[in-house]
Design an enzyme around this catalytic site. Structure first.
Site, PDB file in Angstrom:
ATOM      1  N   ASP A   1       0.802  -1.232   0.005  1.00  0.00           N
ATOM      2  CA  ASP A   1       0.163  -0.047  -0.102  1.00  0.00           C
ATOM      3  C   ASP A   1       0.850   1.292  -0.002  1.00  0.00           C
ATOM      4  OD1 ASP A   1      -1.883   2.009   0.655  1.00  0.00           O
ATOM      5  OD2 ASP A   1      -3.062   0.525   1.845  1.00  0.00           O
ATOM      6  N   ILE A   2       0.496   2.225  -0.722  1.00  0.00           N
ATOM      7  CA  ILE A   2       1.165   3.429  -0.882  1.00  0.00           C
ATOM      8  C   ILE A   2       1.250   4.421   0.291  1.00  0.00           C
ATOM      9  CG2 ILE A   2       1.382   3.728  -3.338  1.00  0.00           C
ATOM     10  CD1 ILE A   2      -0.903   6.023  -2.903  1.00  0.00           C
TER      11      ILE A   2
ATOM     12  N   THR B   1      -4.500  14.362 -13.746  1.00  0.00           N
ATOM     13  CA  THR B   1      -5.579  14.198 -14.595  1.00  0.00           C
ATOM     14  C   THR B   1      -5.845  15.556 -15.001  1.00  0.00           C
ATOM     15  OG1 THR B   1      -7.895  13.685 -15.090  1.00  0.00           O
ATOM     16  CG2 THR B   1      -7.205  13.847 -12.684  1.00  0.00           C
ATOM     17  N   ASP B   2      -6.341  15.707 -16.167  1.00  0.00           N
ATOM     18  CA  ASP B   2      -7.171  16.944 -16.789  1.00  0.00           C
ATOM     19  C   ASP B   2      -8.415  17.541 -15.998  1.00  0.00           C
ATOM     20  OD1 ASP B   2      -8.831  15.166 -17.836  1.00  0.00           O
ATOM     21  OD2 ASP B   2      -8.691  15.939 -20.228  1.00  0.00           O
ATOM     22  N   GLU B   3      -8.970  16.199 -15.416  1.00  0.00           N
ATOM     23  CA  GLU B   3     -10.171  16.572 -14.608  1.00  0.00           C
ATOM     24  C   GLU B   3     -10.047  17.621 -13.570  1.00  0.00           C
ATOM     25  OE1 GLU B   3     -12.826  12.988 -14.175  1.00  0.00           O
ATOM     26  OE2 GLU B   3     -11.560  12.129 -15.586  1.00  0.00           O
TER      27      GLU B   3
ATOM     28  N   TYR C   1     -13.724  12.566  -7.092  1.00  0.00           N
ATOM     29  CA  TYR C   1     -12.240  11.875  -7.764  1.00  0.00           C
ATOM     30  C   TYR C   1     -11.430  13.298  -8.246  1.00  0.00           C
ATOM     31  CZ  TYR C   1      -9.199  10.536 -11.822  1.00  0.00           C
ATOM     32  OH  TYR C   1      -8.019  10.412 -12.486  1.00  0.00           O
TER      33      TYR C   1
ATOM     34  N   LYS D   1      -7.558  14.196  -6.650  1.00  0.00           N
ATOM     35  CA  LYS D   1      -6.380  14.464  -7.748  1.00  0.00           C
ATOM     36  C   LYS D   1      -5.732  15.714  -7.380  1.00  0.00           C
ATOM     37  CE  LYS D   1      -4.802  11.627  -9.971  1.00  0.00           C
ATOM     38  NZ  LYS D   1      -3.749  10.614  -9.772  1.00  0.00           N
TER      39      LYS D   1
ATOM     40  N   ARG E   1     -24.849  11.152 -15.067  1.00  0.00           N
ATOM     41  CA  ARG E   1     -24.006  11.150 -14.040  1.00  0.00           C
ATOM     42  C   ARG E   1     -24.104  12.774 -13.344  1.00  0.00           C
ATOM     43  NH1 ARG E   1     -17.914  10.567 -15.656  1.00  0.00           N
ATOM     44  NH2 ARG E   1     -18.046   8.239 -15.310  1.00  0.00           N
TER      45      ARG E   1
HETATM   46  P1  NAD Z   1      -6.706   2.019 -12.416  1.00  0.00           P
HETATM   47  O1  NAD Z   1      -7.651   2.233 -11.776  1.00  0.00           O
HETATM   48  O2  NAD Z   1      -6.403   1.070 -13.668  1.00  0.00           O
HETATM   49  O3  NAD Z   1      -5.149   1.549 -11.627  1.00  0.00           O
HETATM   50  C1  NAD Z   1      -5.029   1.970 -10.376  1.00  0.00           C
HETATM   51  C2  NAD Z   1      -3.896   0.985  -9.702  1.00  0.00           C
HETATM   52  O4  NAD Z   1      -3.522   1.590  -8.430  1.00  0.00           O
HETATM   53  C3  NAD Z   1      -4.313  -0.420  -9.540  1.00  0.00           C
HETATM   54  O5  NAD Z   1      -3.363  -1.104 -10.165  1.00  0.00           O
HETATM   55  C4  NAD Z   1      -4.457  -0.502  -7.931  1.00  0.00           C
HETATM   56  O6  NAD Z   1      -4.350  -1.659  -7.509  1.00  0.00           O
HETATM   57  C5  NAD Z   1      -3.557   0.502  -7.383  1.00  0.00           C
HETATM   58  N1  NAD Z   1      -3.758   0.887  -6.186  1.00  0.00           N
HETATM   59  C6  NAD Z   1      -4.889   1.801  -5.789  1.00  0.00           C
HETATM   60  N2  NAD Z   1      -4.623   1.951  -4.506  1.00  0.00           N
HETATM   61  C7  NAD Z   1      -3.544   1.508  -3.985  1.00  0.00           C
HETATM   62  C8  NAD Z   1      -2.728   1.755  -2.984  1.00  0.00           C
HETATM   63  N3  NAD Z   1      -3.274   2.412  -1.838  1.00  0.00           N
HETATM   64  N4  NAD Z   1      -1.530   1.315  -2.797  1.00  0.00           N
HETATM   65  C9  NAD Z   1      -1.066   0.870  -3.774  1.00  0.00           C
HETATM   66  N5  NAD Z   1      -1.847   0.576  -5.286  1.00  0.00           N
HETATM   67  C10 NAD Z   1      -2.800   1.173  -5.242  1.00  0.00           C
HETATM   68  O7  NAD Z   1      -5.950   3.439 -13.018  1.00  0.00           O
HETATM   69  P2  NAD Z   1      -5.366   4.050 -14.508  1.00  0.00           P
HETATM   70  O8  NAD Z   1      -6.518   4.383 -15.337  1.00  0.00           O
HETATM   71  O9  NAD Z   1      -4.146   3.233 -14.805  1.00  0.00           O
HETATM   72  O10 NAD Z   1      -4.865   5.432 -13.894  1.00  0.00           O
HETATM   73  C11 NAD Z   1      -3.368   5.665 -13.265  1.00  0.00           C
HETATM   74  C12 NAD Z   1      -3.248   6.950 -13.198  1.00  0.00           C
HETATM   75  O11 NAD Z   1      -3.590   7.859 -14.003  1.00  0.00           O
HETATM   76  C13 NAD Z   1      -4.257   7.402 -12.090  1.00  0.00           C
HETATM   77  O12 NAD Z   1      -3.370   8.049 -10.977  1.00  0.00           O
HETATM   78  C14 NAD Z   1      -5.138   8.184 -12.565  1.00  0.00           C
HETATM   79  O13 NAD Z   1      -5.898   9.354 -11.832  1.00  0.00           O
HETATM   80  C15 NAD Z   1      -4.488   9.077 -13.655  1.00  0.00           C
HETATM   81  N6  NAD Z   1      -5.330   9.101 -14.926  1.00  0.00           N
HETATM   82  C16 NAD Z   1      -5.830   8.209 -15.416  1.00  0.00           C
HETATM   83  C17 NAD Z   1      -6.690   8.583 -16.698  1.00  0.00           C
HETATM   84  C18 NAD Z   1      -7.315   7.328 -17.524  1.00  0.00           C
HETATM   85  O14 NAD Z   1      -7.988   7.560 -18.365  1.00  0.00           O
HETATM   86  N7  NAD Z   1      -7.198   6.041 -16.965  1.00  0.00           N
HETATM   87  C19 NAD Z   1      -7.043   9.729 -17.171  1.00  0.00           C
HETATM   88  C20 NAD Z   1      -6.217  10.666 -16.557  1.00  0.00           C
HETATM   89  C21 NAD Z   1      -5.292  10.577 -15.265  1.00  0.00           C
HETATM   90  P1  TYD Z   2     -15.310   7.327 -17.928  1.00  0.00           P
HETATM   91  O1  TYD Z   2     -14.706   6.295 -18.849  1.00  0.00           O
HETATM   92  O2  TYD Z   2     -15.936   6.741 -16.799  1.00  0.00           O
HETATM   93  O3  TYD Z   2     -14.070   8.458 -17.697  1.00  0.00           O
HETATM   94  P2  TYD Z   2     -14.268   9.838 -17.004  1.00  0.00           P
HETATM   95  O4  TYD Z   2     -15.450  10.077 -16.425  1.00  0.00           O
HETATM   96  O5  TYD Z   2     -12.907  10.096 -16.363  1.00  0.00           O
HETATM   97  O6  TYD Z   2     -14.282  10.895 -18.489  1.00  0.00           O
HETATM   98  O7  TYD Z   2     -16.230   7.999 -18.947  1.00  0.00           O
HETATM   99  C1  TYD Z   2     -16.050   8.608 -20.001  1.00  0.00           C
HETATM  100  C2  TYD Z   2     -17.094   9.383 -20.674  1.00  0.00           C
HETATM  101  O8  TYD Z   2     -18.173   8.431 -20.791  1.00  0.00           O
HETATM  102  C3  TYD Z   2     -17.767  10.278 -19.455  1.00  0.00           C
HETATM  103  O9  TYD Z   2     -18.475  11.269 -20.217  1.00  0.00           O
HETATM  104  C4  TYD Z   2     -18.974   9.686 -18.815  1.00  0.00           C
HETATM  105  C5  TYD Z   2     -19.435   8.444 -19.979  1.00  0.00           C
HETATM  106  N1  TYD Z   2     -19.762   7.298 -19.656  1.00  0.00           N
HETATM  107  C6  TYD Z   2     -21.108   6.874 -20.316  1.00  0.00           C
HETATM  108  O10 TYD Z   2     -21.955   7.511 -21.006  1.00  0.00           O
HETATM  109  N2  TYD Z   2     -21.694   5.473 -20.049  1.00  0.00           N
HETATM  110  C7  TYD Z   2     -20.935   4.721 -19.161  1.00  0.00           C
HETATM  111  O11 TYD Z   2     -21.408   3.655 -18.806  1.00  0.00           O
HETATM  112  C8  TYD Z   2     -19.654   5.206 -18.758  1.00  0.00           C
HETATM  113  C9  TYD Z   2     -18.897   4.271 -17.487  1.00  0.00           C
HETATM  114  C10 TYD Z   2     -19.244   6.654 -18.932  1.00  0.00           C
END
Ligand code: NAD
Ligand code: TYD
Length: 351
Positions: free
Chosen positions: A58-59, A133-135, A159, A163, A289
């Site tokens: 765990d981090i 993230t850009d969010e 979320y 971040k 949502r």
């Molecule tokens: P993910 O949800 O697929 O994976 C997250 C990983 O973190 C998992 O392997 C999980 O087991 C691990 N984890 C969670 N809590 C933990 C803890 N307490 N200690 C150790 N490990 C832990 O996420 P992802 O989509 O690969 O995203 C990675 C990073 O990129 C995140 O920080 C996310 O905010 C950022 N990000 C993701 C996206 C996207 O589109 N997926 C976009 C923008 C930013």
């Molecule tokens: P998501 O993959 O959850 O990423 P984020 O919320 O981080 O952008 O969702 C991408 C977009 O798709 C977002 O506008 C929400 C929408 N969405 C749906 O329309 N249906 C779904 O079942 C999900 C999971 C997301």
């Protein structure tokens, strides 16, 4: 020297580990708690001679992180670990505050303690790359300019707020403790091995199973889709050549409305699997949502100008290849959807 990666069993972290091991012999250590989103299957196809080590943990466990830093004396830590799904953060924010905020603080604390006690120079001997993230910048109107380095923080979901809090901690550690931090803000990633709760893998997995494809609200929300391999290439550039204390925006030049994206996925599925066509018959509009951000878009010109990075994947080609990957890996999806993988993790590591 080694590199320590948190969250390396997740979607982007595992893509980073794969790309790392295919390019260099430099050791890489993954620290991952294997939450529901972490998946050791994501790392099972690394080459046999890959210099990769997996550590379950765990981090938030400062003692463990310090021990790993002392053992490996990495030149960098790349921080992916997080709770990442907006819908889950709306149902309950606890895990998001705990992992994303307190977890990032614990990592920063462990890094500065390690650097102080081991006599390493925080400014030159070690880099902390924080993947954000850009969010954190909130939602854009249809005509508004894309997010850029100076965009103000306006997180809308729990979320995004968690971040944003982590970003501020990282900034504070740079200013106050001199830690050589780098923060990246990327747009929505897509590609292989993404947990099937995010839009793209969810649509593909459900359509393959003949289940409905849920589109929130009117489906006209816009995301700027970034192929995970392009993202990882940008992260490597930031890690090697980025300026400590700076932030980098990473986008895919892939703005697309959700409904158009879902139709594109259905078309790709029709081509690859004509027996299920037309997959678009499965699309259903469902309740929106709460607080749903309308549009994200990234202006990555500063990253391009400073680091020479640009995305290579065109969205439609990337989507087709992604559909192909999920069709070619039915066991990966099935083990998650059936609960078999979660049961295995419980058996190996406890509840
Ligand atoms: P993910 O949800 O697929 O994976 C997250 C990983 O973190 C998992 O392997 C999980 O087991 C691990 N984890 C969670 N809590 C933990 C803890 N307490 N200690 C150790 N490990 C832990 O996420 P992802 O989509 O690969 O995203 C990675 C990073 O990129 C995140 O920080 C996310 O905010 C950022 N990000 C993701 C996206 C996207 O589109 N997926 C976009 C923008 C930013
Ligand atoms: P998501 O993959 O959850 O990423 P984020 O919320 O981080 O952008 O969702 C991408 C977009 O798709 C977002 O506008 C929400 C929408 N969405 C749906 O329309 N249906 C779904 O079942 C999900 C999971 C997301």
């Amino acid at each position: 020297m080694a590199v320590l990666v948190t969250g390396g069993a997740g979607f982007i972290g595992s893509a980073f580990v794969h790309a790392w091991c295919s390019r260099t012999d430099e050791p890489i250590v993954t620290l991952d708690l294997l939450t529901y989103a972490g998946n050791l299957d994501n790392l099972s196809t690394l080459p046999a001679d890959a210099k990769h080590r997996f550590v379950h943990g765990d981090i938030r466990d400062g003692g463990l992180v310090r021990a790993l830093l002392e053992e490996h004396r990495p030149r960098a830590l790349v921080h992916f670990a997080a709770e990442t799904h907006v819908d889950r953060s709306i149902k309950s924010a606890d895990a998001f505050v705990s992992t994303n905020v307190a977890g990032t603080a614990a990592l920063l604390e462990a890094c500065s303690e390690h650097l102080a006690t081991s006599g390493r120079n925080a400014r030159t001997g070690f880099r902390f790359l924080h993947v954000s993230t850009d969010e954190v910048f909130g939602s854009l109107g249809p005509q508004e300019a894309a997010f850029h380095r100076a965009s103000p923080y306006r997180p809308n979901s729990p979320y995004a707020a968690s971040k944003a809090a982590a970003d501020h901690l990282v900034r504070a550690w740079h200013v106050t403790h001199g830690l050589a931090t780098l923060t990246t803000h990327c747009s929505n990633n897509y590609g292989p091995r993404q947990f099937p709760e995010k839009l793209i893998p969810l649509c593909i997995a459900r359509a393959i199973a003949g289940e409905t494809i849920p589109v929130y609200g009117d489906g006209l929300q816009v995301r700027d889709w970034l192929h995970v391999e392009d993202h990882c290439a940008a992260l490597r550039a930031v890690l090697e050549r980025g300026t400590p204390g700076a932030t980098y925006l990473i986008g895919g030049h892939g703005e697309c409305r959700n409904l158009d994206l879902v139709h594109a996925l259905c078309t790709a599925l029709d081509e690859a699997r004509p027996d299920g066509a037309p997959h678009a018959r499965l699309i259903r509009f469902v309740e929106d949502r709460p607080g749903h951000d309308r549009r994200y878009a990234i202006d990555a010109s500063s990253t391009r100008d400073e680091l020479g990075w640009s995305p290579r994947h065109a969205l439609l080609d990337g989507l087709r290849a992604t559909v192909r990957w999920y069709l070619d890996h039915p066991n990966w999806i099935e083990r998650i959807r059936s609960g078999a993988y979660a049961a295995w993790v419980k058996e190996q590591y406890g509840p």
